[in-house]
Design a protein around this motif. Structure first.
Motif, PDB file in Angstrom:
ATOM      1  N   TYR A 143      -5.466   7.742   6.905  1.00  9.35           N
ATOM      2  CA  TYR A 143      -5.305   7.390   8.324  1.00  9.35           C
ATOM      3  C   TYR A 143      -4.163   8.168   8.980  1.00  9.35           C
ATOM      4  CZ  TYR A 143      -8.182   3.153   7.698  1.00  9.35           C
ATOM      5  OH  TYR A 143      -9.217   2.270   7.469  1.00  9.35           O
ATOM      6  N   TYR A 189     -10.351  -2.113  14.605  1.00  9.74           N
ATOM      7  CA  TYR A 189     -11.002  -0.897  14.099  1.00  9.74           C
ATOM      8  C   TYR A 189     -12.397  -0.726  14.679  1.00  9.74           C
ATOM      9  CZ  TYR A 189      -7.177  -0.767  10.790  1.00  9.74           C
ATOM     10  OH  TYR A 189      -5.926  -0.710  10.248  1.00  9.74           O
ATOM     11  N   GLN A 200       0.810  -1.216   0.000  1.00  8.57           N
ATOM     12  CA  GLN A 200       0.000   0.000   0.000  1.00  8.57           C
ATOM     13  C   GLN A 200       0.848   1.273   0.000  1.00  8.57           C
ATOM     14  OE1 GLN A 200      -2.426  -2.395   3.003  1.00  8.57           O
ATOM     15  NE2 GLN A 200      -3.579  -0.491   2.866  1.00  8.57           N
ATOM     16  N   TRP A 228     -17.556   2.305   9.265  1.00 14.51           N
ATOM     17  CA  TRP A 228     -16.975   1.426  10.281  1.00 14.51           C
ATOM     18  C   TRP A 228     -17.419   1.937  11.655  1.00 14.51           C
ATOM     19  CZ3 TRP A 228     -11.328  -0.460   8.957  1.00 14.51           C
ATOM     20  CH2 TRP A 228     -11.298  -0.878   7.614  1.00 14.51           C
ATOM     21  N   LYS A 237      -9.182   7.831   1.536  1.00 17.50           N
ATOM     22  CA  LYS A 237      -9.414   7.249   2.858  1.00 17.50           C
ATOM     23  C   LYS A 237      -8.090   7.285   3.614  1.00 17.50           C
ATOM     24  CE  LYS A 237     -11.612   3.358   5.139  1.00 17.50           C
ATOM     25  NZ  LYS A 237     -11.941   1.936   5.104  1.00 17.50           N
ATOM     26  N   ASN A 249      -0.246 -11.242   7.751  1.00 17.72           N
ATOM     27  CA  ASN A 249      -1.149 -10.171   8.160  1.00 17.72           C
ATOM     28  C   ASN A 249      -2.587 -10.699   8.209  1.00 17.72           C
ATOM     29  OD1 ASN A 249      -1.848  -7.264   8.575  1.00 17.72           O
ATOM     30  ND2 ASN A 249      -3.031  -7.626   6.713  1.00 17.72           N
ATOM     31  N   GLU A 250      -3.306 -10.349   9.268  1.00 16.85           N
ATOM     32  CA  GLU A 250      -4.737 -10.680   9.377  1.00 16.85           C
ATOM     33  C   GLU A 250      -5.050 -12.043   8.775  1.00 16.85           C
ATOM     34  OE1 GLU A 250      -6.717  -6.318   9.749  1.00 16.85           O
ATOM     35  OE2 GLU A 250      -6.959  -7.294   7.837  1.00 16.85           O
ATOM     36  N   TRP A 273      -2.424   2.566  12.500  1.00 15.06           N
ATOM     37  CA  TRP A 273      -2.403   2.175  11.088  1.00 15.06           C
ATOM     38  C   TRP A 273      -2.203   3.389  10.175  1.00 15.06           C
ATOM     39  CZ3 TRP A 273      -0.845  -1.334   8.200  1.00 15.06           C
ATOM     40  CH2 TRP A 273      -1.132  -1.330   6.831  1.00 15.06           C
ATOM     41  N   GLU A 333      -2.439  -2.430  14.443  1.00 13.50           N
ATOM     42  CA  GLU A 333      -3.253  -1.561  13.569  1.00 13.50           C
ATOM     43  C   GLU A 333      -4.433  -1.030  14.357  1.00 13.50           C
ATOM     44  OE1 GLU A 333      -4.634  -2.926   9.768  1.00 13.50           O
ATOM     45  OE2 GLU A 333      -2.814  -4.095   9.437  1.00 13.50           O
ATOM     46  N   HIS A 349       1.802  -9.582   3.605  1.00 13.72           N
ATOM     47  CA  HIS A 349       0.673  -8.665   3.833  1.00 13.72           C
ATOM     48  C   HIS A 349      -0.048  -8.454   2.500  1.00 13.72           C
ATOM     49  CE1 HIS A 349      -0.867  -5.041   6.346  1.00 13.72           C
ATOM     50  NE2 HIS A 349      -1.655  -5.167   5.295  1.00 13.72           N
ATOM     51  N   PHE A 350      -1.006  -9.288   2.198  1.00 11.42           N
ATOM     52  CA  PHE A 350      -1.859  -9.178   1.001  1.00 11.42           C
ATOM     53  C   PHE A 350      -1.070  -9.075  -0.310  1.00 11.42           C
ATOM     54  CE2 PHE A 350      -5.113  -6.669   3.843  1.00 11.42           C
ATOM     55  CZ  PHE A 350      -5.429  -7.836   4.514  1.00 11.42           C
ATOM     56  N   SER A 370      -5.700   2.799   0.419  1.00  9.10           N
ATOM     57  CA  SER A 370      -6.559   1.923   1.226  1.00  9.10           C
ATOM     58  C   SER A 370      -6.546   0.507   0.652  1.00  9.10           C
ATOM     59  CB  SER A 370      -7.985   2.480   1.225  1.00  9.10           C
ATOM     60  OG  SER A 370      -8.919   1.449   1.414  1.00  9.10           O
ATOM     61  N   ALA A 371      -6.478  -0.474   1.554  1.00  6.71           N
ATOM     62  CA  ALA A 371      -6.474  -1.865   1.081  1.00  6.71           C
ATOM     63  C   ALA A 371      -7.834  -2.241   0.518  1.00  6.71           C
ATOM     64  CB  ALA A 371      -6.106  -2.808   2.226  1.00  6.71           C
ATOM     65  N   GLY A 372      -8.867  -1.859   1.225  1.00  6.81           N
ATOM     66  CA  GLY A 372     -10.203  -2.310   0.848  1.00  6.81           C
ATOM     67  C   GLY A 372     -10.761  -1.593  -0.365  1.00  6.81           C
TER      68      GLY A 372
HETATM   69  C1  BG6 Z   1      -6.473  -4.035   7.618  1.00  6.74           C
HETATM   70  C2  BG6 Z   1      -5.294  -4.298   6.752  1.00  6.74           C
HETATM   71  O1  BG6 Z   1      -7.482  -4.892   7.201  1.00  6.74           O
HETATM   72  O2  BG6 Z   1      -7.106  -2.804   7.578  1.00  6.74           O
HETATM   73  C3  BG6 Z   1      -4.666  -3.074   6.132  1.00  6.74           C
HETATM   74  O3  BG6 Z   1      -4.328  -5.087   7.383  1.00  6.74           O
HETATM   75  C4  BG6 Z   1      -5.731  -2.088   5.776  1.00  6.74           C
HETATM   76  O4  BG6 Z   1      -3.888  -3.475   5.042  1.00  6.74           O
HETATM   77  C5  BG6 Z   1      -6.473  -1.680   7.042  1.00  6.74           C
HETATM   78  O5  BG6 Z   1      -5.275  -0.972   5.089  1.00  6.74           O
HETATM   79  C6  BG6 Z   1      -7.518  -0.607   6.833  1.00  6.74           C
HETATM   80  O6  BG6 Z   1      -8.371  -0.974   5.797  1.00  6.74           O
HETATM   81  P1  BG6 Z   1      -8.650   0.000   4.587  1.00  6.74           P
HETATM   82  O7  BG6 Z   1      -9.517  -0.783   3.677  1.00  6.74           O
HETATM   83  O8  BG6 Z   1      -9.320   1.183   5.175  1.00  6.74           O
HETATM   84  O9  BG6 Z   1      -7.336   0.327   3.992  1.00  6.74           O
END
Ligand code: BG6
Length: 474
Positions: free
Chosen positions: A437, A311, A17, A347, A435, A177-178, A420, A373, A132-133, A427-429
């Motif tokens: 942080y 989160y 990312q 969220w 988005k 990761n996760e 995080w 995170e 990590h993904f 953003s991963a999602g």
């Molecule tokens: C976690 C992941 O699921 O949440 C991160 O380990 C991810 O890679 C983080 O970025 C927040 O999610 P998002 O979708 O807001 O980036």
């Protein structure tokens, strides 16, 4: 103040990312490199078969925030905030471009040498995730991802190379990761493309078994390479799942749902499949294929500590009709909790849930925890004097840190906290830059336009004071 003076304060990002440079210095393609942004990304994540054949206009991971070329200046900013720890991941395809080579890519190894040296320059302890993904794309296309046991060998080879190489530079490691993401977004977590005629649970839990074995093999290698000087952790996308009402059926449902997420850590921490797995697998018609040595391996090499992301909490009901209203702000579906507010991305915000989660996990495992995170993804506006007045982020973090400290006071052994996306990243999602942080604003938009310049947000100085005071000033 219950926090020890060695408490590891810091921030976290992931290679996929942040780094960009997706083909530079011999790096191979990762699964994330074929994912677009926005709504298309959601569709691609849940329908990877189509995604793998589709050409998109824009791939956010290709350049990301170009951490690959900016890491020195970025780490300097982390040091200015007083970071004691910095979590990032090694990009597997930077080290083994296809994943099945026998020799690593030297240029990739050199990059992380330089990165970890830069951290050491400021006495920042790296905390490194091995995967990590970003499983190499080739391993998905040629081998079917983690459904194939061969990935265990490839991962073990990769783990041995980096554990050896960085044994004097990195102490804290996370194997996956996760790891529970495999059940929710199987492409992200396990590079899995599941056909409609397959029992999806069978594919996911078999892949999970492979990752659990791979995690133990990495732990074994770590202990052989550096004994007790390494600390090896697992990593869970954690969130207590609450019952929708006090009806006993709802409570039972929440117990069962919590077991499903703890399943992974039960194996990684206790070293064996939990007793509830037999019934779960029977009901899902799952049969795990194991090698004769697997059980002994899992038992002999459990993790040293348990890390997790947090989160929000989740909410479930035993009534399927009620559960139909569950929505997913991210990978995890939840009913709406009337006592909680939500972020811009839906969220649900629950600081007390962090204390609950920490207590539950520590009671269950009695091993040190590490929050790796936590944070608020929000829309930030850069002001004319090049800052962001992100009081909402400060508020979110303050409330979570208060509960974290309460949990430590409850008796939880906590190694540290890395927020995080300490610098804005993709953003991963959703693949969006919008988005955000971070404590540091990165001037890039959702299409990758912008100068890429870094600016300190208001939260930058706030977090600096939190670290300086070891959590006394929040
Ligand atoms: C976690 C992941 O699921 O949440 C991160 O380990 C991810 O890679 C983080 O970025 C927040 O999610 P998002 O979708 O807001 O980036």
């Amino acid at each position: 103040m219950p926090l020890s003076k060695d408490f590891l304060w810091g921030g976290a990002i992931a290679a996929n990312q942040a780094e960009g440079a997706y083909k530079e210095d011999g790096k191979g393609m990762a699964l994330v490199d074929v994912l677009p942004a926005g709504q298309e990304r959601r569709e691609a994540l849940f329908n990877p078969e189509v995604a793998l054949k589709t050409e998109y206009n824009y791939y956010p991971s290709h350049d990301s925030i170009d951490f690959y070329h900016n890491y020195k200046a970025d780490i300097k900013l982390f040091a200015e905030m007083g970071f004691k720890v910095f979590r990032t991941s090694i990009s597997w395809p930077r080290i083994f471009p296809n994943g099945d080579e026998t020799e690593p890519n030297q240029k990739g190894l050199e990059f992380y040498d330089n990165l970890f040296d830069e951290c050491k320059k400021y006495d920042i302890e790296p905390l490194v995730t091995l995967n990590h993904f970003d499983t190499p794309l080739y391993l998905i296309e040629e081998y079917g991802g983690w459904r194939n046991r061969k990935l265990v060998d490839f991962y073990e080879r990769y783990a041995k190379v980096v554990l050896n190489r960085y044994k004097n530079k990195v102490k804290y490691w996370l194997t996956f990761n996760e790891i529970n993401m495999l059940l929710h977004i199987p492409f992200f977590g396990g590079g899995l493309v599941i056909r409609e005629d397959e029992n999806a649970d069978q594919v996911k839990y078999q892949a999970a078994h492979h990752q659990l074995v791979a995690s133990s093999l990495a732990t074994k290698a770590a202990k052989e390479i550096n004994g007790e000087d390494f600390m090896i952790g697992c990593m869970l996308a954690a969130a207590e799942i609450y019952p929708y009402t006090c009806h006993p059926d709802d409570l039972l449902k929440s117990v069962k749902e919590n077991q499903k997420q703890y399943f992974f850590i039960d194996v990684q921490s206790r070293g064996e499949y939990p007793s509830y797995a037999n019934r779960l697998f029977r009901e899902l018609d799952v049969e795990i294929e194991m090698e004769p040595e697997d059980k002994v391996l899992l038992k002999t090499y459990p993790v040293d500590f348990i890390s997790f992301s947090y989160y929000s909490s989740r909410l479930t009901s035993a009534d399927p009709e009620v559960n139909k209203q569950a929505t997913s702000g991210n990978a995890f579906k939840s009913l709406k909790n009337p006592y909680l507010e939500s972020s811009d991305w839906g969220w649900q915000i629950d600081p007390v849930g962090l204390r609950v989660t920490m207590n539950q996990m520590y009671d269950r495992y009695q091993k040190p925890l590490f929050i790796v995170e936590n944070g608020l993804g929000a829309v930030d506006e850069l002001t004319e004097d090049n800052t962001v007045e992100d009081d909402y982020r400060i508020e979110y973090m303050r409330e979570h840190l208060k509960e974290m400290i309460e949990a430590v006071d409850d008796g939880v052994d906590l190694l540290g906290y890395t927020s995080w996306g300490c610098i804005d990243i993709v953003s991963a999602g959703t693949g969006e830059m919008k988005k955000r942080y971070g404590f540091i604003y990165v001037d890039l938009d959702n299409e990758g336009n912008g100068t890429g310049k870094r600016y300190k947000k208001k939260s930058f100085n706030w977090y600096k004071k939190v670290i300086e005071s070891n959590g006394e000033t929040l």
